[in-house]
Design an enzyme around this catalytic site. Structure first.
Site, PDB file in Angstrom:
ATOM      1  N   GLU A 161      -1.909  -7.423   7.328  1.00 34.56           N
ATOM      2  CA  GLU A 161      -0.753  -7.047   7.730  1.00 34.56           C
ATOM      3  C   GLU A 161      -0.630  -8.055   8.959  1.00 34.56           C
ATOM      4  OE1 GLU A 161       2.116  -6.775   7.920  1.00 34.56           O
ATOM      5  OE2 GLU A 161       2.553  -4.413   7.905  1.00 34.56           O
ATOM      6  N   HIS A 196       0.788  -1.102  -0.229  1.00 36.52           N
ATOM      7  CA  HIS A 196      -0.190  -0.053   0.058  1.00 36.52           C
ATOM      8  C   HIS A 196       0.922   1.296  -0.011  1.00 36.52           C
ATOM      9  CE1 HIS A 196       1.021   0.956   4.074  1.00 36.52           C
ATOM     10  NE2 HIS A 196       0.864  -0.274   4.520  1.00 36.52           N
TER      11      HIS A 196
END
Length: 271
Positions: A134, A22
């Site tokens: 994550e 990201h």
């Protein structure tokens, strides 16, 4: 003849994956100044910064210049604001203007973005997958909001394989170890092999992608091991080929192979 370091595999047992971290999130900026900021609720499900959106725009330009949109059959995204914003910004359709008859991938100003809506017109399908989230635990920036909230912000994304509306995977402690993340990464790659698509973009996170890549390349040369071990930068894209050397996938995908002997005739094996 020495073929050390060279691999040859049938194409139908290969997939191309484009790994994307990201773009810059508000938690990245705060954490760079003070690592303890990652433990602050102020950065719960962190969204992109204005600089992060600039990074997305540049990645979008690269994706188009490299003609990846003509090749990518599916975009898999971690269900977090920063990854979804990155994914729809880089791989989505044009800004949703003039009342285009397509469900928006992102509504205007989603996640404090100050950006116009993004259309799903002429874009690949998007699928949210929790396996590529994550590293979980301790950091509120890695805790997701409800699927109901995401659906309102990103209507064209498919959240159907997420089993619970609220986040039941993230725990305050302990934080996942690298070994646990790596194991999740291997599970994710095995799941990829259950998909029919041959070319897939995956928008995820630094910790997850590092854990995933660290699980592979053990039998490669030192230079390749080093390449796989380097953390991805914000909004970096790396293209990889994965190979099914067992029988994880199926042979149902389209192939360029041709069976020969059409029409049938004598078949001398010496020529």
């Amino acid at each position: 003849m020495d073929n050390e370091g060279i691999g040859l595999y049938p194409l139908h047992r290969c997939k191309t994956i484009h790994l994307v971290r990201h773009a810059q999130g508000i938690h990245n900026v705060a954490g760079e100044k003070d690592h303890s900021a990652y433990s602050s609720e102020d950065y719960f499900d962190a969204h992109l910064t204005p600089l992060g959106w600039q990074q997305v725009d540049n990645l979008r330009n690269h994706v188009r210049a490299a003609q990846l949109l003509n090749k990518v059959e599916l975009v898999i995204v971690s269900p977090m604001l920063r990854t979804i914003q990155t994914a729809v910004g880089a791989f989505g359709g044009e800004e949703d203007t003039n009342g285009a008859d397509a469900t928006p991938l992102m509504v205007a100003n989603a996640g404090s973005s100050d950006r116009p809506a993004i259309s799903s017109l002429n874009s690949p399908p998007f699928l949210a997958v929790e396996l590529c989230r994550e590293t979980m635990g301790d950091h509120p920036c890695d805790r997701r909001r409800s699927v109901t909230e995401y659906k309102a912000l990103f209507p064209a994304i498919d959240f159907s394989i997420i089993e619970t509306d609220n986040d039941v995977l993230w725990k305050p402690s302990p934080r996942e170890s690298l070994e646990e993340v790596a194991a999740r990464g291997v599970e994710f790659i095995k799941w990829i092999w259950t998909r029919k698509e041959k070319e897939i973009a995956i928008v995820s996170h630094s910790g997850f992608l590092h854990g995933l890549l660290s699980s592979f390349g053990k039998d490669c040369c030192d230079d390749l091991k080093k390449e796989l071990s380097i953390h991805l930068s914000n909004c970096e894209l790396r293209s990889m080929v994965i190979v099914d050397r067992g029988n994880l996938g199926t042979d149902s995908a389209e192939t360029t192979n041709y069976p020969g002997k059409v029409p049938e005739g004598l078949d001398n094996p010496s020529g």
